[in-house]
Design an enzyme around this catalytic site. Structure first.
Site, short mmCIF file in Angstrom:
data_model
loop_
_atom_site.label_atom_id
_atom_site.label_comp_id
_atom_site.label_asym_id
_atom_site.label_seq_id
_atom_site.Cartn_x
_atom_site.Cartn_y
_atom_site.Cartn_z
N ASP A 12 0.99 -1.25 0.07
CA ASP A 12 -0.07 0.19 -0.11
C ASP A 12 0.84 1.22 0.09
O ASP A 12 1.66 1.47 1.25
CB ASP A 12 -0.94 -0.05 1.11
CG ASP A 12 -1.95 1.13 1.32
OD1 ASP A 12 -1.35 2.28 1.02
OD2 ASP A 12 -3.07 0.93 1.47
N HIS A 13 1.00 1.75 -1.20
CA HIS A 13 1.95 2.81 -1.22
C HIS A 13 1.92 4.12 -0.14
O HIS A 13 3.09 4.59 0.20
CB HIS A 13 2.40 3.44 -2.74
CG HIS A 13 1.24 4.34 -3.12
ND1 HIS A 13 0.06 4.15 -3.52
CD2 HIS A 13 1.38 5.65 -3.14
CE1 HIS A 13 -0.66 5.40 -3.82
NE2 HIS A 13 0.24 6.36 -3.66
N HIS A 69 -5.68 3.05 1.22
CA HIS A 69 -4.93 4.45 1.70
C HIS A 69 -5.41 4.85 3.17
O HIS A 69 -4.66 5.08 4.19
CB HIS A 69 -4.62 5.27 0.68
CG HIS A 69 -4.16 4.38 -0.77
ND1 HIS A 69 -3.26 3.37 -0.67
CD2 HIS A 69 -4.38 4.84 -1.89
CE1 HIS A 69 -2.93 2.96 -1.84
NE2 HIS A 69 -3.66 3.97 -2.65
C1 BG6 Z 1 -3.69 4.94 -6.08
C2 BG6 Z 1 -4.98 5.13 -6.95
O1 BG6 Z 1 -3.67 3.86 -5.57
O2 BG6 Z 1 -3.16 6.36 -5.21
C3 BG6 Z 1 -4.96 6.22 -7.83
O3 BG6 Z 1 -5.35 3.91 -7.61
C4 BG6 Z 1 -4.87 7.51 -6.99
O4 BG6 Z 1 -6.37 6.56 -8.24
C5 BG6 Z 1 -3.28 7.16 -6.33
O5 BG6 Z 1 -4.71 8.66 -7.74
C6 BG6 Z 1 -3.03 8.50 -5.31
O6 BG6 Z 1 -1.67 8.43 -4.89
P1 BG6 Z 1 -0.89 9.66 -4.38
O7 BG6 Z 1 0.55 8.96 -3.69
O8 BG6 Z 1 -0.74 10.61 -5.53
O9 BG6 Z 1 -1.81 10.20 -3.31
#
Ligand code: BG6
Length: 514
Positions: A201-202, A264
Site C-alpha cells: 500500500d504505497h 490508503h
Molecule cells: C492509487 C489510486 O492507489 O493512489 C489512484 O489507484 C490515486 O487512483 C493514487 O490517484 C493516489 O496516490 P498519491 O500518492 O498520488 O496520493
C-alpha cells in the site's frame, strides 16, 4: 489566522543529507517484475530502483528481470525504460550506464508452465552472472485477477520453495470485497507462507505516514492526550486534483471506496488510532493495526446511507481550462454510477476512542491535492477570554501527509494590545525546511523494505480482511439497494457534494478547507 510560528528541527549532528539518513543495506538479489511492460513499472518501480541505486543502497550483486508477454530482448527493455527516467538519467548518466547493465528481460506468460520453466533457467543464469545468491523478490504488477494464479505458477515451478530466499510483492487491490479478499488470502497461503507475502500500500511508504508513529510514540507530550478525553473528532482526507485519466477500465469497476478508502485512508486511520506497540517490530505493529481495524465500524451499521456520501464529478474548470465530467471521460459509461468522491463517518469501539467520530473523505478533481490527518481537540471547559473575531477555536493538530509534508498545531495566544483577547496561531514543522530535502517516493522505501524482507510497512492478511469488513455494510447496500446510496454530482474543482458537508453539519462540524 496569524502567520505561522516556525519551528526548525535541530539536526544536532551532521546537517548534510548523508548525516540525516539511516539506511540499511539491501542483500544481493534479483527483483523479478511481472507486468514489466506496464505503466507502474515505468512510472514508479524502475525509477524507484534507480533512485536506490543513486543513493548507493543497491548492492553490486543486483539484477532486475522484467517479465511480460511481449517478445522484447534485454536491450529493448532497457530502451523502453529509458524515457521514463529522462531527468534522472540526465543527472546521473554514468549511474544509468552501470544500473542498466543489471536490467534483463524475459517474455513470460504466467499461465504457461513452459514459460515458468524457462524463467527458472533464466534466473539461474542471472544468478551466475550477477551473484544474486538465489535471493529473489517477485513483484506482481499484473491484473489483480492473476494474483492467485501467479502465486500458483511460481510455486508449481518451485520458485517459492525457499521462504528465506523468495518473496512475492502483491499490488493493490487485494480483493474487491471481504469474500474475495478471504478467498485470495486462502489461495495465496496455499502456495507461500505469510512471511513471504508483501501486500503493498504505497501510502505506508510515505515518510509522513510513518512519522505519525514517531510523533505519537517518541514524544511524551502527545500520547497522554491522544484519546477520547481530549480529542473530539478526527478527519482524514486524501484529495486529488486529477480525474480518472486513462484508467476508466479499472476505475469504473472500482470507484473511490475501493480505490482509495479501503486501503490508503484506512491505513492512515489504523496508524493514527492504533495502540502503542510493546516493541517496534513488524508483527507487534501489525497486531495493533489489525486490532484497531477490528474495533472500527461504520457510524450507523443499520442505515449505512446515513454514514456515507458518494459523489461523482461533473464538468467544471474555466473556459480556457475546461474539465470533462466523469461520465464523458473516455471509457466511462455515460450512465455510470461509480463514485469519484466518498465521505464516511466511522467509530472505533475501544477504550481509547469510544464516541469520537472519524470522518474520512477522498475525491478526484477537488480544488487541491492534499492528504492530511486532522485531530481536533475538545473545547476549553471555560472561556475566560473573548476571542478576536468571535469564538475561540479548538486546538487542532494537522499532520500533513502531502504535499508540503509536515505538521502544524493550532492554539490560542494573547492578541497584542492592552486587552486580554485571544486569537489562534499555528506552530509549523516542515520536512523540507527542517531536513532540507524532499522525502523519498513511497515506492523507494517499500521496494527496499520488500527486498530487505522487512514486512512492517506491508499489510498483513488479517488487516486487509478487517479493512474490507469495515466497509461491507456500504458494499452490501450498493449491491442490494444502490438507490439508497446515490452518487451526488459535484462540479469538478469544488470540494465535493453538499451532502458531504451535511454529514458533518449534523454533528455541528465543518470539513477543514485548507
Ligand atoms: C492509487 C489510486 O492507489 O493512489 C489512484 O489507484 C490515486 O487512483 C493514487 O490517484 C493516489 O496516490 P498519491 O500518492 O498520488 O496520493
Amino acid at each position: 489566522m496569524e502567520s505561522a510560528a516556525k519551528v526548525m528541527v535541530s539536526t544536532l549532528t551532521n546537517p548534510l543529507r548523508v548525516g540525516l539518513r539511516q539506511e540499511r543495506v539491501i542483500p544481493p538479489q534479483c527483483l523479478v517484475i511481472f507486468g514489466a511492460s506496464g505503466d507502474l513499472t515505468h512510472r514508479k518501480l524502475v525509477p524507484a530502483l534507480f533512485e536506490l541505486f543513486v543513493q548507493r543502497r543497491l548492492p553490486s550483486e543486483f539484477a532486475v528481470l522484467g517479465c511480460a508477454r511481449r517478445p522484447w530482448s534485454d536491450e529493448e527493455f532497457r530502451q523502453k525504460i529509458e524515457p521514463s527516467l529522462k531527468a534522472a538519467i540526465a543527472a546521473e548518466p554514468e549511474g544509468w550506464q552501470s544500473f542498466s547493465k543489471g536490467l534483463f528481460y524475459e517474455p513470460v506468460d504466467l499461465r504457461k508452465p513452459q514459460d515458468l520453466a524457462r524463467l527458472g533457467k533464466r534466473l539461474e543464469q542471472i544468478d551466475r552472472l550477477r551473484a544474486t545468491r538465489h535471493n529473489t523478490t517477485f513483484y506482481l504488477s499484473v491484473s489483480p485477477s492473476h494474483y492467485g494464479a501467479g502465486c500458483r505458477a511460481l510455486a508449481a515451478a518451485g520458485l517459492l520453495s525457499d521462504p528465506e530466499r523468495s518473496r512475492v510483492v502483491i499490488e493493490k487491490p487485494f480483493g474487491t470485497d471481504l469474500a474475495s479478499a478471504q478467498e485470495l488470502n486462502r489461495l495465496v497461503k496455499t502456495y507461500a507462507q505469510e512471511r513471504q507475502i508483501f501486500r503493498i500500500d504505497h501510502y505506508l511508504g510515505k515518510e509522513t505516514v510513518q512519522n505519525i508513529m514517531v510523533l505519537r510514540f517518541a514524544n511524551t507530550i502527545f500520547e497522554p492526550i491522544w484519546n477520547r478525553n481530549y480529542i473530539s473528532s478526527v478527519q482524514i482526507t486524501a484529495a486529488e486534483t486529477v480525474g480518472v485519466e486513462e484508467r476508466a477500465g479499472y476505475y469504473e469497476g472500482s470507484g473511490a471506496l475501493r480505490d482509495m478508502v479501503q486501503n490508503h485512508l484506512t491505513q492512515m486511520l489504523a496508524i493514527t488510532a492504533m495502540e502503542p506497540p510493546g516493541r517496534f517490530e513488524p508483527e507487534t505493529i501489525r497486531n495493533e493495526k489489525a486490532k484497531v481495524l477490528q474495533a472500527s465500524r461504520l457510524a450507523d451499521i443499520e442505515s449505512p446511507w446515513s454514514a456515507c456520501v458518494r459523489g461523482q464529478y461533473t464538468r467544471g474548470g474555466s473556459s480556457n481550462r475546461p474539465v470533462t465530467g466523469y461520465r464523458e471521460e473516455p471509457g466511462v459509461d455515460p450512465n455510470s454510477t461509480t463514485e469519484t468522491y466518498v465521505a464516511l463517518k466511522l467509530f472505533i469501539d475501544n477504550w481509547r476512542w469510544q464516541g469520537v467520530p472519524f470522518y474520512l473523505r477522498t475525491g478526484k478533481h477537488l480544488p487541491k491535492r492534499l492528504s492530511e490527518v486532522v485531530l481536533t481537540f475538545r473545547d476549553a471547559p471555560v472561556h475566560l477570554f473573548d476571542a478576536v473575531g468571535g469564538a475561540s477555536m479548538a486546538n487542532q493538530l494537522v499532520l500533513r501527509i502531502q504535499p508540503d509534508e509536515g505538521a502544524n498545531l493550532r492554539f490560542e495566544v494573547k492578541a497584542p494590545g492592552s486587552g486580554m483577547r485571544s486569537r489562534p496561531i499555528e506552530m509549523d514543522f516542515s520536512y523540507d525546511e527542517s531536513f532540507g530535502e524532499p522525502s523519498d517516493e513511497g515506492y523507494v522505501r517499500l521496494l527496499a523494505d520488500a527486498m530487505l524482507g522487512d514486512p512492517t510497512l506491508f499489510t498483513r492478511n488479517d488487516e486487509v480482511e478487517a479493512a474490507w469488513r469495515l466497509y461491507t455494510p456500504v458494499l452490501d447496500v450498493l449491491e442490494d439497494a444502490p438507490w439508497q446510496l446515490p452518487v451526488h454530482p459535484y462540479e469538478a474543482g469544488t470540494w465535493g457534494p453538499a451532502a458531504s458537508d451535511t454529514l458533518l453539519a449534523r454533528d455541528d462540524l465543518l470539513w477543514r478547507r485548507p
